[in-house]
Design a protein around this motif. Structure first.
Motif, PDB file in Angstrom:
ATOM      1  N   TYR A  36       0.879  -1.354   0.044  1.00 33.39           N
ATOM      2  CA  TYR A  36      -0.232  -0.185   0.090  1.00 33.39           C
ATOM      3  C   TYR A  36       0.846   1.410  -0.029  1.00 33.39           C
ATOM      4  CZ  TYR A  36      -4.389   2.226   0.654  1.00 33.39           C
ATOM      5  OH  TYR A  36      -5.603   3.208   0.750  1.00 33.39           O
ATOM      6  N   LYS A  37       0.956   2.233  -1.115  1.00 33.59           N
ATOM      7  CA  LYS A  37       1.373   3.396  -1.056  1.00 33.59           C
ATOM      8  C   LYS A  37       1.174   4.393  -0.020  1.00 33.59           C
ATOM      9  CE  LYS A  37       1.749   2.986  -6.060  1.00 33.59           C
ATOM     10  NZ  LYS A  37       1.772   3.800  -7.354  1.00 33.59           N
ATOM     11  N   LEU A  38       2.029   5.153   0.143  1.00 33.71           N
ATOM     12  CA  LEU A  38       1.601   6.002   1.277  1.00 33.71           C
ATOM     13  C   LEU A  38       0.557   6.860   1.073  1.00 33.71           C
ATOM     14  CD1 LEU A  38       3.246   7.553   3.926  1.00 33.71           C
ATOM     15  CD2 LEU A  38       4.056   9.269   2.347  1.00 33.71           C
ATOM     16  N   PRO A  39      -0.301   6.752   1.956  1.00 36.27           N
ATOM     17  CA  PRO A  39      -1.730   7.753   1.653  1.00 36.27           C
ATOM     18  C   PRO A  39      -1.528   9.076   1.361  1.00 36.27           C
ATOM     19  CG  PRO A  39      -2.085   6.042   3.549  1.00 36.27           C
ATOM     20  CD  PRO A  39      -0.455   6.292   3.079  1.00 36.27           C
ATOM     21  N   LYS A  52      -0.447   1.797  20.099  1.00 40.87           N
ATOM     22  CA  LYS A  52       0.888   2.484  20.189  1.00 40.87           C
ATOM     23  C   LYS A  52       1.395   2.978  18.961  1.00 40.87           C
ATOM     24  CE  LYS A  52       5.371   2.343  22.202  1.00 40.87           C
ATOM     25  NZ  LYS A  52       6.746   1.468  22.906  1.00 40.87           N
ATOM     26  N   THR A  53       1.588   1.901  18.040  1.00 37.08           N
ATOM     27  CA  THR A  53       2.211   2.205  16.685  1.00 37.08           C
ATOM     28  C   THR A  53       1.498   2.978  15.810  1.00 37.08           C
ATOM     29  OG1 THR A  53       3.063  -0.166  16.788  1.00 37.08           O
ATOM     30  CG2 THR A  53       2.882   1.076  14.757  1.00 37.08           C
ATOM     31  N   GLN A  54       0.153   3.092  15.989  1.00 34.43           N
ATOM     32  CA  GLN A  54      -0.980   3.685  15.258  1.00 34.43           C
ATOM     33  C   GLN A  54      -1.409   4.994  15.638  1.00 34.43           C
ATOM     34  OE1 GLN A  54      -4.355   1.349  14.194  1.00 34.43           O
ATOM     35  NE2 GLN A  54      -3.231  -0.417  13.525  1.00 34.43           N
ATOM     36  N   ALA A  55      -0.904   5.387  17.065  1.00 37.62           N
ATOM     37  CA  ALA A  55      -1.296   6.433  17.496  1.00 37.62           C
ATOM     38  C   ALA A  55      -1.186   7.863  16.749  1.00 37.62           C
ATOM     39  CB  ALA A  55      -0.745   6.763  19.021  1.00 37.62           C
ATOM     40  N   LEU A  56       0.111   8.193  16.401  1.00 39.94           N
ATOM     41  CA  LEU A  56       0.339   9.160  15.581  1.00 39.94           C
ATOM     42  C   LEU A  56      -0.589   9.211  14.089  1.00 39.94           C
ATOM     43  CD1 LEU A  56       4.293   9.693  15.943  1.00 39.94           C
ATOM     44  CD2 LEU A  56       2.397  11.017  17.055  1.00 39.94           C
ATOM     45  N   ASP A  84       8.398  12.875   9.380  1.00 38.83           N
ATOM     46  CA  ASP A  84       9.423  11.888   9.533  1.00 38.83           C
ATOM     47  C   ASP A  84       8.770  11.000  10.566  1.00 38.83           C
ATOM     48  OD1 ASP A  84      10.542  13.323   7.548  1.00 38.83           O
ATOM     49  OD2 ASP A  84      12.378  13.770   9.338  1.00 38.83           O
ATOM     50  N   ASP A  85       8.045  11.209  11.858  1.00 39.51           N
ATOM     51  CA  ASP A  85       7.575  10.443  12.739  1.00 39.51           C
ATOM     52  C   ASP A  85       6.464   9.625  12.182  1.00 39.51           C
ATOM     53  OD1 ASP A  85       9.610  11.042  14.488  1.00 39.51           O
ATOM     54  OD2 ASP A  85       8.612  12.492  15.566  1.00 39.51           O
ATOM     55  N   THR A  86       5.467  10.278  11.570  1.00 39.85           N
ATOM     56  CA  THR A  86       4.287   9.692  11.272  1.00 39.85           C
ATOM     57  C   THR A  86       4.734   8.628   9.882  1.00 39.85           C
ATOM     58  OG1 THR A  86       3.709  11.538   9.674  1.00 39.85           O
ATOM     59  CG2 THR A  86       2.601  11.458  11.780  1.00 39.85           C
ATOM     60  N   ARG A  87       5.560   9.008   9.196  1.00 37.24           N
ATOM     61  CA  ARG A  87       5.991   7.957   8.030  1.00 37.24           C
ATOM     62  C   ARG A  87       6.512   6.963   8.453  1.00 37.24           C
ATOM     63  NH1 ARG A  87       6.773  10.633   2.757  1.00 37.24           N
ATOM     64  NH2 ARG A  87       6.136  12.878   2.782  1.00 37.24           N
ATOM     65  N   ARG A  88       7.486   6.876   9.677  1.00 33.89           N
ATOM     66  CA  ARG A  88       7.925   5.913  10.298  1.00 33.89           C
ATOM     67  C   ARG A  88       6.938   4.996  10.767  1.00 33.89           C
ATOM     68  NH1 ARG A  88      12.313   9.312  11.632  1.00 33.89           N
ATOM     69  NH2 ARG A  88      11.165   9.806  13.680  1.00 33.89           N
ATOM     70  N   ASN A  89       5.902   5.568  11.572  1.00 37.78           N
ATOM     71  CA  ASN A  89       4.766   4.756  12.115  1.00 37.78           C
ATOM     72  C   ASN A  89       4.073   3.933  10.957  1.00 37.78           C
ATOM     73  OD1 ASN A  89       5.805   6.134  14.519  1.00 37.78           O
ATOM     74  ND2 ASN A  89       3.901   5.873  15.291  1.00 37.78           N
ATOM     75  N   PHE A  90       3.671   4.770   9.713  1.00 32.93           N
ATOM     76  CA  PHE A  90       2.894   4.064   8.631  1.00 32.93           C
ATOM     77  C   PHE A  90       3.856   2.880   8.356  1.00 32.93           C
ATOM     78  CE2 PHE A  90       2.771   3.715   4.102  1.00 32.93           C
ATOM     79  CZ  PHE A  90       1.438   3.408   3.894  1.00 32.93           C
ATOM     80  N   GLU A  91       5.405   2.847   8.019  1.00 33.22           N
ATOM     81  CA  GLU A  91       6.173   1.833   7.518  1.00 33.22           C
ATOM     82  C   GLU A  91       6.125   0.903   8.729  1.00 33.22           C
ATOM     83  OE1 GLU A  91       6.902   1.188   4.812  1.00 33.22           O
ATOM     84  OE2 GLU A  91       6.497   3.089   3.863  1.00 33.22           O
ATOM     85  N   LYS A  92       6.186   1.046   9.874  1.00 36.36           N
ATOM     86  CA  LYS A  92       5.927  -0.060  10.999  1.00 36.36           C
ATOM     87  C   LYS A  92       4.753  -0.606  11.114  1.00 36.36           C
ATOM     88  CE  LYS A  92       7.352  -0.682  15.785  1.00 36.36           C
ATOM     89  NZ  LYS A  92       6.850  -1.825  15.951  1.00 36.36           N
ATOM     90  N   CYS A  93       3.544  -0.070  10.993  1.00 37.39           N
ATOM     91  CA  CYS A  93       2.174  -1.067  10.762  1.00 37.39           C
ATOM     92  C   CYS A  93       2.552  -1.904   9.624  1.00 37.39           C
ATOM     93  CB  CYS A  93       1.292   0.275  10.515  1.00 37.39           C
ATOM     94  SG  CYS A  93       0.682   1.508  11.562  1.00 37.39           S
ATOM     95  N   LYS A  94       3.144  -1.555   8.488  1.00 34.33           N
ATOM     96  CA  LYS A  94       3.023  -2.725   7.722  1.00 34.33           C
ATOM     97  C   LYS A  94       4.129  -3.691   7.976  1.00 34.33           C
ATOM     98  CE  LYS A  94       4.036   0.117   4.089  1.00 34.33           C
ATOM     99  NZ  LYS A  94       4.197   0.621   2.521  1.00 34.33           N
ATOM    100  N   THR A  95       5.164  -3.465   8.785  1.00 34.98           N
ATOM    101  CA  THR A  95       6.053  -4.455   9.176  1.00 34.98           C
ATOM    102  C   THR A  95       5.509  -5.294  10.058  1.00 34.98           C
ATOM    103  OG1 THR A  95       7.934  -2.806   8.553  1.00 34.98           O
ATOM    104  CG2 THR A  95       8.430  -4.696  10.218  1.00 34.98           C
ATOM    105  N   ASP A  96       4.763  -4.772  11.183  1.00 36.14           N
ATOM    106  CA  ASP A  96       4.100  -5.399  12.198  1.00 36.14           C
ATOM    107  C   ASP A  96       3.085  -6.584  11.537  1.00 36.14           C
ATOM    108  OD1 ASP A  96       5.437  -4.258  13.966  1.00 36.14           O
ATOM    109  OD2 ASP A  96       3.838  -2.781  14.541  1.00 36.14           O
TER     110      ASP A  96
END
Length: 286
Positions: free
Chosen positions: A31-34, A59-63, A83-95
């Motif tokens: 899924y591409k960055l919304p 916790k991961t999706q909070a931001l 930068d923080d919200t982009r990292r959390n977006f990628e972490k959601c997919k990694t999780d």
């Protein structure tokens, strides 16, 4: 012969447990960055379909959810990525790519519920002990709203006894519950309360409340006054003078002189209460 695995409603079911379907996971990972608020809502809806497989999802999706606050459901406004919200977006997919295999609940084996709480979210996992290890059954994660965050329970776990933090508005109620049961002394009250709860300046505050407890003041004698004069009142000379000219019904006078200090007291009184007068005006005072 039965199948060893089946696909059902987006899940892969095997004899060991269940997990998200690999092709569904791959679609979400790609899924591409919304770019809009509506697209971000769509992404979060997709990934939260598998929320029970994700550890610390809130916790991961909070931001990411903060980006949606105050926005309309299908709003096409651009997402203000950082930068923080982009990292959390990628972490959601990694999780999701690393989502755990969830075991099926079984009877007759030990269960464990592990919980964790942050100031903005609570997380937990229900596990069962099988094949010499703990296997997850389901994950639970929830973001706290403003009201719930104000009521979050903080605990001191630095010792073997876990002590919850006591908000200021509940401290007097806590004191009354413990001290009011049998009205122990100051030190005992402090000990009982500090073993169960924690808050700033607790010992000082509880000590002051215990010292000023009205019921304790009325029913207890905390200390006896001891004379610094060792021989005082050991020997008291008494004399009874009268009758004298009447004054307000008094015709007699009781004199009492302490041999050690030479202190003298003269008490006017009727004759019939000499003994009582000596007790009230000498014994009780000295």
């Amino acid at each position: 012969m039965g199948a060893d695995r089946i696909e059902y409603l987006g899940f892969l079911i095997t004899a060991e447990g269940s997990r998200p379907l690999p092709e569904k996971v791959e679609a979400i990972i790609n899924y591409k960055l919304p770019s809009t608020i509506h697209d971000l809502r769509t992404f979060l809806g997709l990934i939260n379909f598998y929320r029970s497989y994700l550890k610390d999802a809130a916790k991961t999706q909070a931001l990411l959810h903060e980006l949606l606050k105050g926005k309309k459901k299908k709003e096409r406004r651009k997402v203000p990525w950082t930068d923080d919200t982009r990292r959390n977006f990628e972490k959601c997919k990694t999780d999701l790519a690393e989502a755990a295999l969830l075991s099926f609940p079984r009877t007759g084996i030990p269960l464990s519920l592990c919980t964790d709480a942050l100031y903005f979210a609570v997380d937990s996992v229900l596990q069962q002990f099988e094949n010499d290890g703990w296997k997850p059954i389901a994950f639970y994660s929830k973001k706290l709203n403003d009201t719930q965050r104000r009521k979050t329970l903080w605990c001191d776990i630095s010792t073997s006894k876990i002590r919850p933090y006591t908000p200021e508005e509940f401290r007097m109620q806590m004191f009354r519950q413990i001290h009011g049961f049998c009205h122990p002394g100051v030190k005992s009250t402090i000990k009982q309360i500090t073993e169960k709860f924690i808050c700033p300046d607790m010992k000082k505050q509880v000590g002051e409340w215990a010292k000023t407890c009205m019921r304790c003041e009325k029913c207890k004698v905390n200390r006896h006054t001891k004379s610094k004069f060792d021989g005082r009142s050991d020997v008291v000379h008494m004399d009874f003078i009268g009758p004298l000219p009447s004054s307000e019904g008094m015709e007699y006078c009781l004199t009492s002189i302490d041999r050690y200090s030479s202190w003298i007291e003269a008490v006017p009184l009727p004759a019939e209460i000499v003994g009582k007068a000596f007790y009230n005006n000498w014994i009780c005072r000295f």
